[in-house]
Motif scaffolding. Sequence first.
Motif, PDB file in Angstrom:
ATOM      1  N   LYS A  76       0.843  -1.194   0.000  1.00  0.00           N
ATOM      2  CA  LYS A  76       0.000   0.000   0.000  1.00  0.00           C
ATOM      3  C   LYS A  76       0.877   1.243   0.000  1.00  0.00           C
ATOM      4  N   LYS A  77       0.417   2.262  -0.710  1.00  0.00           N
ATOM      5  CA  LYS A  77       1.028   3.578  -0.625  1.00  0.00           C
ATOM      6  C   LYS A  77      -0.064   4.630  -0.653  1.00  0.00           C
ATOM      7  N   TYR A  78      -0.216   5.339   0.470  1.00  0.00           N
ATOM      8  CA  TYR A  78      -1.214   6.397   0.593  1.00  0.00           C
ATOM      9  C   TYR A  78      -0.489   7.742   0.745  1.00  0.00           C
ATOM     10  N   PHE A  79      -1.049   8.750   0.124  1.00  0.00           N
ATOM     11  CA  PHE A  79      -0.517  10.111   0.247  1.00  0.00           C
ATOM     12  C   PHE A  79      -1.550  10.986   0.959  1.00  0.00           C
ATOM     13  N   LYS A  80      -1.090  11.781   1.910  1.00  0.00           N
ATOM     14  CA  LYS A  80      -1.994  12.665   2.639  1.00  0.00           C
ATOM     15  C   LYS A  80      -2.278  13.913   1.809  1.00  0.00           C
ATOM     16  N   THR A  81      -3.550  14.220   1.619  1.00  0.00           N
ATOM     17  CA  THR A  81      -3.954  15.431   0.896  1.00  0.00           C
ATOM     18  C   THR A  81      -4.917  16.226   1.766  1.00  0.00           C
ATOM     19  N   ALA A  82      -5.256  17.418   1.301  1.00  0.00           N
ATOM     20  CA  ALA A  82      -6.173  18.274   2.061  1.00  0.00           C
ATOM     21  C   ALA A  82      -7.555  17.635   2.179  1.00  0.00           C
ATOM     22  N   ARG A  83      -7.921  16.784   1.226  1.00  0.00           N
ATOM     23  CA  ARG A  83      -9.259  16.170   1.234  1.00  0.00           C
ATOM     24  C   ARG A  83      -9.269  14.764   1.834  1.00  0.00           C
ATOM     25  N   GLY A  84      -8.093  14.277   2.242  1.00  0.00           N
ATOM     26  CA  GLY A  84      -8.032  12.934   2.825  1.00  0.00           C
ATOM     27  C   GLY A  84      -6.880  12.138   2.231  1.00  0.00           C
TER      28      GLY A  84
ATOM     29  N   GLU B 232       8.775   5.357  -0.051  1.00  0.00           N
ATOM     30  CA  GLU B 232       8.537   4.444   1.064  1.00  0.00           C
ATOM     31  C   GLU B 232       7.069   4.008   1.090  1.00  0.00           C
ATOM     32  N   PRO B 233       6.797   2.699   1.043  1.00  0.00           N
ATOM     33  CA  PRO B 233       5.410   2.219   1.113  1.00  0.00           C
ATOM     34  C   PRO B 233       4.765   2.553   2.456  1.00  0.00           C
ATOM     35  N   THR B 234       3.447   2.662   2.451  1.00  0.00           N
ATOM     36  CA  THR B 234       2.711   2.863   3.700  1.00  0.00           C
ATOM     37  C   THR B 234       2.703   1.590   4.522  1.00  0.00           C
ATOM     38  N   SER B 235       2.512   0.460   3.844  1.00  0.00           N
ATOM     39  CA  SER B 235       2.545  -0.842   4.523  1.00  0.00           C
ATOM     40  C   SER B 235       2.695  -1.935   3.476  1.00  0.00           C
ATOM     41  N   GLY B 236       2.856  -3.164   3.965  1.00  0.00           N
ATOM     42  CA  GLY B 236       2.993  -4.304   3.057  1.00  0.00           C
ATOM     43  C   GLY B 236       4.302  -5.026   3.283  1.00  0.00           C
ATOM     44  N   LYS B 237       4.614  -5.914   2.359  1.00  0.00           N
ATOM     45  CA  LYS B 237       5.818  -6.728   2.460  1.00  0.00           C
ATOM     46  C   LYS B 237       6.412  -6.910   1.070  1.00  0.00           C
ATOM     47  N   VAL B 238       7.723  -6.688   0.951  1.00  0.00           N
ATOM     48  CA  VAL B 238       8.437  -6.900  -0.302  1.00  0.00           C
ATOM     49  C   VAL B 238       9.613  -7.815  -0.009  1.00  0.00           C
ATOM     50  N   VAL B 239       9.494  -9.072  -0.413  1.00  0.00           N
ATOM     51  CA  VAL B 239      10.559 -10.050  -0.185  1.00  0.00           C
ATOM     52  C   VAL B 239      11.336 -10.209  -1.486  1.00  0.00           C
ATOM     53  N   PHE B 240      12.587  -9.762  -1.475  1.00  0.00           N
ATOM     54  CA  PHE B 240      13.457  -9.862  -2.632  1.00  0.00           C
ATOM     55  C   PHE B 240      14.599 -10.815  -2.315  1.00  0.00           C
ATOM     56  N   ASP B 241      14.714 -11.860  -3.113  1.00  0.00           N
ATOM     57  CA  ASP B 241      15.795 -12.829  -2.930  1.00  0.00           C
ATOM     58  C   ASP B 241      15.811 -13.375  -1.500  1.00  0.00           C
ATOM     59  N   GLY B 242      14.593 -13.611  -0.957  1.00  0.00           N
ATOM     60  CA  GLY B 242      14.463 -14.211   0.373  1.00  0.00           C
ATOM     61  C   GLY B 242      14.551 -13.250   1.531  1.00  0.00           C
ATOM     62  N   GLU B 243      14.647 -11.929   1.270  1.00  0.00           N
ATOM     63  CA  GLU B 243      14.820 -10.944   2.334  1.00  0.00           C
ATOM     64  C   GLU B 243      13.754  -9.859   2.228  1.00  0.00           C
ATOM     65  N   ASN B 244      13.082  -9.558   3.351  1.00  0.00           N
ATOM     66  CA  ASN B 244      12.081  -8.500   3.381  1.00  0.00           C
ATOM     67  C   ASN B 244      12.791  -7.153   3.391  1.00  0.00           C
ATOM     68  N   ILE B 245      12.855  -6.493   2.240  1.00  0.00           N
ATOM     69  CA  ILE B 245      13.658  -5.274   2.138  1.00  0.00           C
ATOM     70  C   ILE B 245      13.024  -4.084   2.851  1.00  0.00           C
TER      71      ILE B 245
ATOM     72  N   ILE C  70     -14.692   8.839 -13.680  1.00  0.00           N
ATOM     73  CA  ILE C  70     -13.667   8.083 -12.954  1.00  0.00           C
ATOM     74  C   ILE C  70     -13.819   8.358 -11.465  1.00  0.00           C
ATOM     75  N   SER C  71     -13.857   7.325 -10.666  1.00  0.00           N
ATOM     76  CA  SER C  71     -13.978   7.480  -9.215  1.00  0.00           C
ATOM     77  C   SER C  71     -12.745   8.177  -8.657  1.00  0.00           C
ATOM     78  N   SER C  72     -12.915   8.845  -7.538  1.00  0.00           N
ATOM     79  CA  SER C  72     -11.796   9.525  -6.894  1.00  0.00           C
ATOM     80  C   SER C  72     -10.965   8.526  -6.090  1.00  0.00           C
ATOM     81  N   PRO C  73      -9.628   8.604  -6.209  1.00  0.00           N
ATOM     82  CA  PRO C  73      -8.774   7.735  -5.402  1.00  0.00           C
ATOM     83  C   PRO C  73      -8.588   8.246  -3.973  1.00  0.00           C
ATOM     84  N   ILE C  74      -9.170   9.404  -3.669  1.00  0.00           N
ATOM     85  CA  ILE C  74      -9.076   9.963  -2.316  1.00  0.00           C
ATOM     86  C   ILE C  74     -10.213   9.410  -1.460  1.00  0.00           C
ATOM     87  N   GLU C  75      -9.824   8.729  -0.398  1.00  0.00           N
ATOM     88  CA  GLU C  75     -10.786   8.088   0.508  1.00  0.00           C
ATOM     89  C   GLU C  75     -11.862   7.304  -0.262  1.00  0.00           C
TER      90      GLU C  75
END
Length: 317
Positions: A12-20, A60-73, A272-277
């Motif tokens: 996940k990657k979320y960006f903080k904006t004035a609308r959420g 930098e991701p907000t959350s999640g897991k990225v395992v590269f070559d056996g290692e969570n980077i 197109i739906s809004s990606p904010i909240e």
Amino acid sequence: MANNILEVSNLKKYFKTARGMLHAVDDITFSLEQGKTLGIVGESGCGKSTTGRCILRLIEPTSGKVVFDGENILALNKKQMAQRRRDMQIIFQDPFSSLNPRNTVMQTIAEGVKVRGEKYKTPAEVEKRVRELMDTVGLAQRLINSYPHELDGGRRQRIGIARALAVEPKLIICDEPVSALDVSIQAQILNLLKHLQKELGLTYIFVTHDLAVVNHISDEIMVMYLGQMVEKAPTEELFKNPIHPYTKSLLSAIPIPKVGARKERVLLEGEISSPIEPGDECRFAKRCPNHSEQCSQKCPELREVAPGHFVSCHNFP
């Protein structure tokens, strides 16, 4: 069992904006086998480039897991990540703005070579390696002291590829590397990337909005819409049997290189739906020709409908 070099879970990657909170990347999960290419496609703003940069931790991701070559980077500190980046590189979209205009071809490629200082210790060894890399990507030796503004787009992109190869990576994220080039040059760069993959055993994530390009180079294709994966399948399967309405629309827009040939365009209507909240509804619901009441109530889960073929849609049995 497949030899997966990369496993991404609930990224996940979320960006903080004035609308959420803007949901740029939302719950992306996939794995990538060593020596293969995953194409990521979708229209501008769908989060495909952000996904690639989050995997490299350029963002930098907000959350999640990225395992590269056996290692969570995502668990690595800055020093550890700097070491790991030797194995993970990126080729940028614009070959002009991504190069330092004050550096010559020699200086640009040598930066990466010097990262491998344990192998190339003297200036003569560094220059020899730079010339080897220029030969590898098809750059004439006479251009070694040229500056980016003196070269055309195709040559500049070859410098970008050589720079990425200089640290001897295992994974390269290609962020629309041919979209700024002429069509004839695009073919040359794509063929070069395929040749390098075969020769060096490289693994690619290929980000593009052009399905014709991704069809040429990818083993699997992931389709993104407003930060989410809506369909993922082996390339041949996706082109033969697209399921999600958005995928069908993208495929219908590919020109047919044959005089008099026609195919029916799938035109999308609605806003197109809004990606904010974003709410709980399917993000494609307002543009979907198969929209049902269920689509407005709950976002569909990703399901495997055939071996290796995943889709996120309520209206597929």
